[in-house]
Design a protein around this motif. Sequence first.
Motif, PDB file in Angstrom:
ATOM      1  N   THR A 137       0.063   5.933  -2.387  1.00 30.51           N
ATOM      2  CA  THR A 137      -0.177   6.430  -0.823  1.00 30.51           C
ATOM      3  C   THR A 137      -1.596   6.056  -0.475  1.00 30.51           C
ATOM      4  O   THR A 137      -1.861   5.307   0.536  1.00 30.51           O
ATOM      5  N   PRO A 138      -2.436   6.392  -0.952  1.00 30.64           N
ATOM      6  CA  PRO A 138      -3.967   5.949  -0.685  1.00 30.64           C
ATOM      7  C   PRO A 138      -4.143   4.268  -0.621  1.00 30.64           C
ATOM      8  O   PRO A 138      -4.860   3.751   0.238  1.00 30.64           O
ATOM      9  N   LYS A 139      -3.643   3.904  -1.693  1.00 27.00           N
ATOM     10  CA  LYS A 139      -3.894   2.358  -1.584  1.00 27.00           C
ATOM     11  C   LYS A 139      -2.921   1.591  -0.493  1.00 27.00           C
ATOM     12  O   LYS A 139      -3.420   0.587   0.128  1.00 27.00           O
ATOM     13  N   TYR A 140      -1.645   2.241  -0.457  1.00 30.49           N
ATOM     14  CA  TYR A 140      -0.944   1.865   1.012  1.00 30.49           C
ATOM     15  C   TYR A 140      -1.503   1.835   2.203  1.00 30.49           C
ATOM     16  O   TYR A 140      -1.730   0.997   3.166  1.00 30.49           O
ATOM     17  N   ARG A 141      -2.255   3.052   2.470  1.00 30.38           N
ATOM     18  CA  ARG A 141      -3.023   3.377   3.780  1.00 30.38           C
ATOM     19  C   ARG A 141      -4.229   2.412   3.998  1.00 30.38           C
ATOM     20  O   ARG A 141      -4.363   1.863   4.855  1.00 30.38           O
ATOM     21  N   GLN A 142      -4.766   2.087   2.814  1.00 32.39           N
ATOM     22  CA  GLN A 142      -5.978   1.308   2.892  1.00 32.39           C
ATOM     23  C   GLN A 142      -5.528  -0.260   3.109  1.00 32.39           C
ATOM     24  O   GLN A 142      -6.045  -0.976   4.026  1.00 32.39           O
ATOM     25  N   LEU A 143      -4.253  -0.643   2.479  1.00 29.10           N
ATOM     26  CA  LEU A 143      -3.828  -2.062   2.810  1.00 29.10           C
ATOM     27  C   LEU A 143      -3.246  -2.261   4.291  1.00 29.10           C
ATOM     28  O   LEU A 143      -3.825  -3.096   4.939  1.00 29.10           O
ATOM     29  N   VAL A 144      -2.788  -1.143   4.842  1.00 29.23           N
ATOM     30  CA  VAL A 144      -2.372  -1.318   6.083  1.00 29.23           C
ATOM     31  C   VAL A 144      -3.725  -1.480   7.111  1.00 29.23           C
ATOM     32  O   VAL A 144      -3.637  -2.088   8.233  1.00 29.23           O
ATOM     33  N   ALA A 145      -4.622  -0.621   6.857  1.00 27.62           N
ATOM     34  CA  ALA A 145      -5.718  -0.706   7.643  1.00 27.62           C
ATOM     35  C   ALA A 145      -6.305  -2.029   7.557  1.00 27.62           C
ATOM     36  O   ALA A 145      -7.025  -2.370   8.280  1.00 27.62           O
ATOM     37  N   ASP A 146      -6.546  -2.739   6.197  1.00 31.92           N
ATOM     38  CA  ASP A 146      -7.122  -3.831   5.759  1.00 31.92           C
ATOM     39  C   ASP A 146      -6.547  -4.949   6.348  1.00 31.92           C
ATOM     40  O   ASP A 146      -7.460  -5.955   6.975  1.00 31.92           O
ATOM     41  N   VAL A 147      -5.219  -5.141   6.690  1.00 25.47           N
ATOM     42  CA  VAL A 147      -4.616  -6.124   7.278  1.00 25.47           C
ATOM     43  C   VAL A 147      -4.135  -6.031   8.584  1.00 25.47           C
ATOM     44  O   VAL A 147      -3.481  -7.118   9.202  1.00 25.47           O
ATOM     45  N   ALA A 148      -4.459  -4.973   9.346  1.00 23.79           N
ATOM     46  CA  ALA A 148      -3.728  -4.950  10.696  1.00 23.79           C
ATOM     47  C   ALA A 148      -4.255  -5.956  11.799  1.00 23.79           C
ATOM     48  O   ALA A 148      -3.480  -6.001  12.693  1.00 23.79           O
ATOM     49  N   SER A 149      -5.378  -6.609  11.571  1.00 21.11           N
ATOM     50  CA  SER A 149      -5.907  -7.493  12.252  1.00 21.11           C
ATOM     51  C   SER A 149      -5.336  -9.081  11.946  1.00 21.11           C
ATOM     52  O   SER A 149      -5.224  -9.830  12.624  1.00 21.11           O
ATOM     53  N   SER A 150      -4.500  -9.137  10.717  1.00 15.25           N
ATOM     54  CA  SER A 150      -3.883 -10.233  10.515  1.00 15.25           C
ATOM     55  C   SER A 150      -2.389 -10.215  10.272  1.00 15.25           C
ATOM     56  O   SER A 150      -1.787 -11.427  10.081  1.00 15.25           O
ATOM     57  N   LYS A 151      -1.859  -9.126  10.188  1.00 17.21           N
ATOM     58  CA  LYS A 151      -0.434  -9.155  10.239  1.00 17.21           C
ATOM     59  C   LYS A 151       0.056  -7.988  11.337  1.00 17.21           C
ATOM     60  O   LYS A 151      -0.685  -7.416  11.737  1.00 17.21           O
ATOM     61  N   ARG A 152       1.313  -7.931  11.481  1.00 16.86           N
ATOM     62  CA  ARG A 152       2.160  -7.018  12.362  1.00 16.86           C
ATOM     63  C   ARG A 152       2.265  -5.961  11.075  1.00 16.86           C
ATOM     64  O   ARG A 152       2.767  -5.862  10.133  1.00 16.86           O
ATOM     65  N   VAL A 153       1.801  -4.806  11.757  1.00 14.91           N
ATOM     66  CA  VAL A 153       1.597  -3.607  10.833  1.00 14.91           C
ATOM     67  C   VAL A 153       2.323  -2.225  11.617  1.00 14.91           C
ATOM     68  O   VAL A 153       2.128  -2.028  12.801  1.00 14.91           O
ATOM     69  N   HIS A 154       3.314  -1.915  11.025  1.00 11.60           N
ATOM     70  CA  HIS A 154       3.965  -0.530  11.529  1.00 11.60           C
ATOM     71  C   HIS A 154       3.678   0.535  10.528  1.00 11.60           C
ATOM     72  O   HIS A 154       4.397   0.361   9.384  1.00 11.60           O
ATOM     73  N   HIS A 155       2.971   1.441  10.746  1.00 12.98           N
ATOM     74  CA  HIS A 155       2.795   2.656   9.981  1.00 12.98           C
ATOM     75  C   HIS A 155       3.565   3.695  10.513  1.00 12.98           C
ATOM     76  O   HIS A 155       3.204   4.457  11.302  1.00 12.98           O
ATOM     77  N   LEU A 156       4.529   4.026   9.806  1.00 14.33           N
ATOM     78  CA  LEU A 156       5.504   5.122  10.519  1.00 14.33           C
ATOM     79  C   LEU A 156       5.410   6.479   9.780  1.00 14.33           C
ATOM     80  O   LEU A 156       5.436   6.594   8.441  1.00 14.33           O
ATOM     81  N   LYS A 157       5.041   7.377  10.604  1.00 11.87           N
ATOM     82  CA  LYS A 157       4.684   8.639   9.736  1.00 11.87           C
ATOM     83  C   LYS A 157       5.638   9.742  10.212  1.00 11.87           C
ATOM     84  O   LYS A 157       5.435  11.073   9.754  1.00 11.87           O
TER      85      LYS A 157
END
Length: 176
Positions: A137-157
């Motif tokens: 989970t911490p790695k996933y959260r970091q991934l979506v934060a890191d790539v949010a400017s280059s990919k479409r990211v949907h972090h559904l909580k």
Amino acid sequence: MRKVAVFGNAGGGKSTLARRLAEITGLALYPLDAIQFRAGGGEVPHEEYLKTHTELIKREQWIIDGYGTTASAWERFSAADTLVYVDLPLLTHYRWVTKRLVKGLFVNPEGWPENSPMWSSTMSSYRVVWRCHRWLTPKYRQLVADVASSKRVHHLKSPGEMRTFLLAVKREHQGG
């Protein structure tokens, strides 16, 4: 949205969300459980899984649901243009794993290989939920934060955010 990776902890409704997303978008859906396991629950040889996974991510369009292996997951996240991360509260994951077990006593879960061993799969999912929460989970959260400017990211909580996401995709594909 042409290459979509749907991922998150066990029992989070990823497969249901991915199925609905495929219905809305018309993109082909590839559940990793069906690629990694044979009918009855036996594992596909690792090299065979990796070969199939590599062929899938080279395609023009796909929705791939699940984890697979660490290496294949990160390779898939890199190849995807859209990441859909299902990040529900920990107790929701445990509750939905239990719900899948109860339902699975009557019908095989959609996307699972035929005659999957529900009891052992559920016990494995219970163990995976905590490990995933602790380590991935911490790695996933970091991934979506890191790539949010280059990919479409949907972090559904939440389940509500999952429904809202699907409604937005449906409106987008209907032209408004």
